[in-house]
Design a protein around this motif. Structure first.
Motif, PDB file in Angstrom:
ATOM      1  N   LYS A  76      -5.996   2.980   4.962  1.00 48.08           N
ATOM      2  CA  LYS A  76      -7.352   3.619   4.663  1.00 48.08           C
ATOM      3  C   LYS A  76      -6.863   4.971   4.077  1.00 48.08           C
ATOM      4  CE  LYS A  76     -10.658   4.312   6.957  1.00 48.08           C
ATOM      5  NZ  LYS A  76     -12.187   4.055   7.635  1.00 48.08           N
ATOM      6  N   CYS A  77      -7.380   5.773   3.013  1.00 54.16           N
ATOM      7  CA  CYS A  77      -7.349   7.186   3.007  1.00 54.16           C
ATOM      8  C   CYS A  77      -8.115   7.060   2.997  1.00 54.16           C
ATOM      9  CB  CYS A  77      -6.245   7.634   1.655  1.00 54.16           C
ATOM     10  SG  CYS A  77      -4.540   6.548   2.126  1.00 54.16           S
TER      11      CYS A  77
ATOM     12  N   GLY B 251      -4.701   2.263  -0.149  1.00 55.64           N
ATOM     13  CA  GLY B 251      -5.585   3.309   0.533  1.00 55.64           C
ATOM     14  C   GLY B 251      -7.282   3.438   0.575  1.00 55.64           C
ATOM     15  N   ARG B 252      -7.185   1.939  -0.332  1.00 59.70           N
ATOM     16  CA  ARG B 252      -8.834   1.781  -0.581  1.00 59.70           C
ATOM     17  C   ARG B 252      -9.235   0.792  -0.715  1.00 59.70           C
ATOM     18  NH1 ARG B 252     -10.856   6.748  -2.710  1.00 59.70           N
ATOM     19  NH2 ARG B 252     -10.421   8.767  -1.419  1.00 59.70           N
ATOM     20  N   ASN B 253     -10.086   0.347  -0.738  1.00 58.33           N
ATOM     21  CA  ASN B 253     -10.457  -1.431  -0.852  1.00 58.33           C
ATOM     22  C   ASN B 253     -10.668  -1.534  -1.886  1.00 58.33           C
ATOM     23  OD1 ASN B 253     -11.663  -3.569  -0.162  1.00 58.33           O
ATOM     24  ND2 ASN B 253     -13.549  -3.284  -0.658  1.00 58.33           N
ATOM     25  N   ASP B 254      -9.937  -2.691  -3.056  1.00 61.19           N
ATOM     26  CA  ASP B 254     -10.816  -2.412  -4.709  1.00 61.19           C
ATOM     27  C   ASP B 254     -10.518  -1.292  -5.040  1.00 61.19           C
ATOM     28  OD1 ASP B 254     -11.606  -4.970  -3.125  1.00 61.19           O
ATOM     29  OD2 ASP B 254     -13.282  -4.639  -4.843  1.00 61.19           O
TER      30      ASP B 254
ATOM     31  N   SER C 251      -8.074   9.098  -5.407  1.00 65.67           N
ATOM     32  CA  SER C 251      -7.447  10.301  -5.498  1.00 65.67           C
ATOM     33  C   SER C 251      -6.221  10.609  -5.257  1.00 65.67           C
ATOM     34  CB  SER C 251      -8.166  11.164  -5.175  1.00 65.67           C
ATOM     35  OG  SER C 251      -8.994  10.861  -3.791  1.00 65.67           O
ATOM     36  N   MET C 252      -6.009   9.497  -4.172  1.00 69.71           N
ATOM     37  CA  MET C 252      -4.928   9.944  -3.459  1.00 69.71           C
ATOM     38  C   MET C 252      -3.627   8.521  -3.735  1.00 69.71           C
ATOM     39  SD  MET C 252      -5.754  11.788  -0.813  1.00 69.71           S
ATOM     40  CE  MET C 252      -4.676  12.173   0.210  1.00 69.71           C
ATOM     41  N   LYS C 253      -3.779   7.861  -4.621  1.00 68.17           N
ATOM     42  CA  LYS C 253      -2.890   7.128  -5.203  1.00 68.17           C
ATOM     43  C   LYS C 253      -1.450   7.384  -5.585  1.00 68.17           C
ATOM     44  CE  LYS C 253      -3.248   7.840 -10.334  1.00 68.17           C
ATOM     45  NZ  LYS C 253      -4.597   6.907 -11.487  1.00 68.17           N
ATOM     46  N   ASP C 254      -0.871   8.154  -5.178  1.00 69.89           N
ATOM     47  CA  ASP C 254       0.543   9.325  -6.115  1.00 69.89           C
ATOM     48  C   ASP C 254       0.760   9.359  -4.301  1.00 69.89           C
ATOM     49  OD1 ASP C 254       0.984   9.247  -8.673  1.00 69.89           O
ATOM     50  OD2 ASP C 254      -0.062  11.263  -8.577  1.00 69.89           O
ATOM     51  N   VAL C 255       0.086   9.926  -3.293  1.00 72.41           N
ATOM     52  CA  VAL C 255       0.420   9.810  -1.764  1.00 72.41           C
ATOM     53  C   VAL C 255       0.869   8.669  -1.282  1.00 72.41           C
ATOM     54  CG1 VAL C 255      -0.672  10.416   0.323  1.00 72.41           C
ATOM     55  CG2 VAL C 255      -1.005  11.577  -1.174  1.00 72.41           C
ATOM     56  N   ALA C 256      -0.193   7.264  -1.125  1.00 69.08           N
ATOM     57  CA  ALA C 256      -0.045   6.077  -0.459  1.00 69.08           C
ATOM     58  C   ALA C 256       0.680   5.767  -1.479  1.00 69.08           C
ATOM     59  CB  ALA C 256      -1.314   5.370  -1.301  1.00 69.08           C
TER      60      ALA C 256
ATOM     61  N   LEU D 174      -2.855   5.221   6.880  1.00 68.63           N
ATOM     62  CA  LEU D 174      -2.434   4.556   5.727  1.00 68.63           C
ATOM     63  C   LEU D 174      -1.309   4.846   6.368  1.00 68.63           C
ATOM     64  CD1 LEU D 174      -1.677   2.609   4.223  1.00 68.63           C
ATOM     65  CD2 LEU D 174      -1.872   4.299   2.223  1.00 68.63           C
ATOM     66  N   GLN D 175      -0.700   5.599   7.056  1.00 69.34           N
ATOM     67  CA  GLN D 175       0.220   6.175   8.236  1.00 69.34           C
ATOM     68  C   GLN D 175      -0.118   5.837   8.885  1.00 69.34           C
ATOM     69  OE1 GLN D 175       3.314   8.087   6.494  1.00 69.34           O
ATOM     70  NE2 GLN D 175       4.118   6.562   8.467  1.00 69.34           N
ATOM     71  N   ASP D 176      -0.583   5.656   9.847  1.00 75.63           N
ATOM     72  CA  ASP D 176      -0.082   4.995  11.094  1.00 75.63           C
ATOM     73  C   ASP D 176      -0.325   3.364  11.015  1.00 75.63           C
ATOM     74  OD1 ASP D 176      -0.882   7.298  12.356  1.00 75.63           O
ATOM     75  OD2 ASP D 176      -3.020   7.028  11.994  1.00 75.63           O
ATOM     76  N   ALA D 177      -1.051   2.305  10.409  1.00 72.67           N
ATOM     77  CA  ALA D 177      -0.617   1.500   9.535  1.00 72.67           C
ATOM     78  C   ALA D 177       0.706   1.375   9.422  1.00 72.67           C
ATOM     79  CB  ALA D 177      -1.614   1.021   8.470  1.00 72.67           C
TER      80      ALA D 177
END
Length: 502
Positions: free
Chosen positions: A202-203, A243-246, A252-257, A211-214
């Motif tokens: 999750k983000c 990082g987000r459900n659905d 906003s964090m899609k590039d980080v993910a 998400l990094q922990d996962a």
């Protein structure tokens, strides 16, 4: 000459000397009065012919006032006395000589042993230093999201190699048992396809630490570590590893993910997925020579997919979360991805596997699927249609937490949904249903009942008979609280269908 602990010389031990001689151990013994010592001295003789026999007994001999031994037949009995006189130097010299004779071989041997021990110790120190260095590199790799670096991942098969088998699956929660990696490792498919929700992270608006922990939890799992080194893998993303459900284009964090995904799977810096600006992780692979060519296409239907319309009747059949949206501005993929996909479909292939993280064909469910943007799905069908006669095309999907086979009512097009690796939905999880007739969606495109135990998919290619078999298989364990446990062997087929290869 044999050496026994009972035959050690005792003349260097002052207490033994004093006790044998009868001298009070509080007195100082000197050589000033040799006559007195000559009368009192008791010494030990040794049986040199005994050769270490434990049954031989030391004999005590006493020197009389003339320096003579009290027994005349010692030489005949094999007993050798110490010299008579001057006894002090002779006693010492004889002791040193005997000691050297007794211990010299052992000293030589011990010297060699000590040298070997030093060499062994230095070697062990070197191994320990190398092991510590390796562990530090692994720890650093885990912090960077890549355990051990790219060399730790099994290499993909050579492009010219005709493949025999591929595995595929989706939805693996890293906090649940992941024994499916052991099952896959025992089956050793040529390629394993991870179709999204490879971890559950999750983000928030400022960080993707969860998400990094996962990813770190997956990276450190022993079964995954073993599988990663022997199973060539390819992968795409879905919502939970975005990082987000659905998750949709508004994330906003899609590039980080996206970068976390690329880092975790050790995607090289010159790979097109890293250099592609403002777009997803879609990619493709081809294996085999002409006549045995298989093409694997992995789509990204998250990065640019438009927001779905929320349902007006929550949990109603076919409208559980969303309803279809006919707005022509809505999309599932960018125009760049559509153009890229068109170029791949035009390439010759005998078998084509197209991976979409969400279902394509399902027409009776109200969760995330291509049905929610109808014009995008129709565009997809039209793009595929010209090649369906010459290429066996199968869509692979996940996300649903159930498994099943689908067939298009008009075209020669099939879909296999494999979901999930770790937490498939059992009967009665959300209502009171207890069997397939009550629980499964009434979908005319679905070929069989849903698979409701943890599972994955397999593609098996027989190039001689020109057949491809797709199956859903059981993972190595199930949660006893929710899933049927019938003693089946891990990897057993739950459902399968065989198709011809053009």
């Amino acid at each position: 000459m044999g050496f026994d602990e009972d035959h050690r010389l005792s003349f260097d031990d002052r207490s033994d000397y004093n006790n044998n001689s009868g001298v009070d151990d509080t007195e100082d013994v000197t050589l000033d009065d040799p006559d007195q010592l000559r009368q009192d001295l008791t010494y030990t003789t040794f049986d040199y012919n005994n050769d270490g026999n434990d049954d031989a007994e030391d004999k005590e001999k006493t020197i009389d006032e003339h320096g003579k031994e009290t027994h005349e037949n010692d030489e005949q009995n094999g007993h050798h006395s110490l010299p008579e006189y001057p006894f002090a130097d002779a006693y010492h010299n004889r002791a040193v000589s005997c000691r050297n004779q007794l211990f010299s071989p052992w000293r030589s041997l011990c010297s060699k042993c000590n040298s070997l021990a030093v060499i062994f110790a230095l070697a062990m120190v070197g191994c320990i230093i190398a092991l510590i260095s390796q562990q530090r590199e692994i720890a650093k790799g885990m912090m960077d999201g890549v355990v051990g670096g790219p060399t730790e991942w099994a290499a993909l098969p050579p492009a010219r190699k005709p493949l025999q088998s591929l595995a595929f699956g989706s939805c693996s929660d890293q906090t649940l048992p992941m024994s499916y990696w052991d099952t896959l490792s025992s089956l050793r498919p040529d390629v394993t396809i991870l179709m999204g929700d490879n971890v559950y992270g999750k983000c928030d608006e400022s960080s993707c630490q969860i998400l990094q922990d996962a990813y770190d939890a997956l990276a450190s799992h022993p079964s995954f570590i073993g599988a990663r080194s022997m199973l060539p893998m390819v992968a795409t993303l879905d919502n939970h590893d975005y990082g987000r459900n659905d998750a949709n284009e508004n994330n906003s964090m899609k590039d980080v993910a996206k970068e976390m995904f690329l880092d975790f799977f050790a995607v090289p810096s010159d790979d097109e997925r890293r250099s592609r600006p403002n777009d997803g992780v879609y990619t493709s692979y081809e294996w085999g020579p002409k006549g045995q060519r298989i093409q694997v296409i992995l789509l990204d239907v998250r990065y640019h997919h438009s927001e779905f319309i929320l349902t007006d009747e929550y949990n109603a059949p076919g409208k559980e979360r969303y309803i279809p949206d006919n707005n022509p501005e809505k999309r599932l993929m960018s125009e760049a991805q559509w153009g890229w996909l068109g170029g791949l479909i035009a390439r010759p292939a005998n078998v084509r596997l197209i991976v979409s993280s969400i279902q394509v064909m399902s027409d009776t469910q109200g969760f995330e699927c291509w049905r929610m943007i109808p014009h995008e799905r129709e565009r997809f069908y039209k793009l595929l249609k010209p090649s369906l006669e010459s290429t066996r095309t199968v869509l692979l999907s996940g996300d649903r937490h159930v498994g099943g086979f689908y067939k298009h009512e008009v075209e020669e097009l099939y879909e296999v949904t494999a979901s999930s690796w770790t937490h498939t939905i059992p009967f009665g999880a959300f209502d009171d249903c207890s069997n397939a007739q009550e629980c499964d969606e009434d979908d005319p495109r679905r070929m069989d009942d849903f698979v409701r135990v943890n599972h994955f998919g397999m593609v098996e290619l027989d190039w001689e008979t020109r057949e491809v078999t797709l199956s859903l298989r059981r993972v190595s364990s199930t949660l006893k609280d929710h899933y049927e446990v019938d003693g089946a062997v891990p990897g057993d087929q739950l459902q399968y269908h065989t198709f011809s290869i053009p």
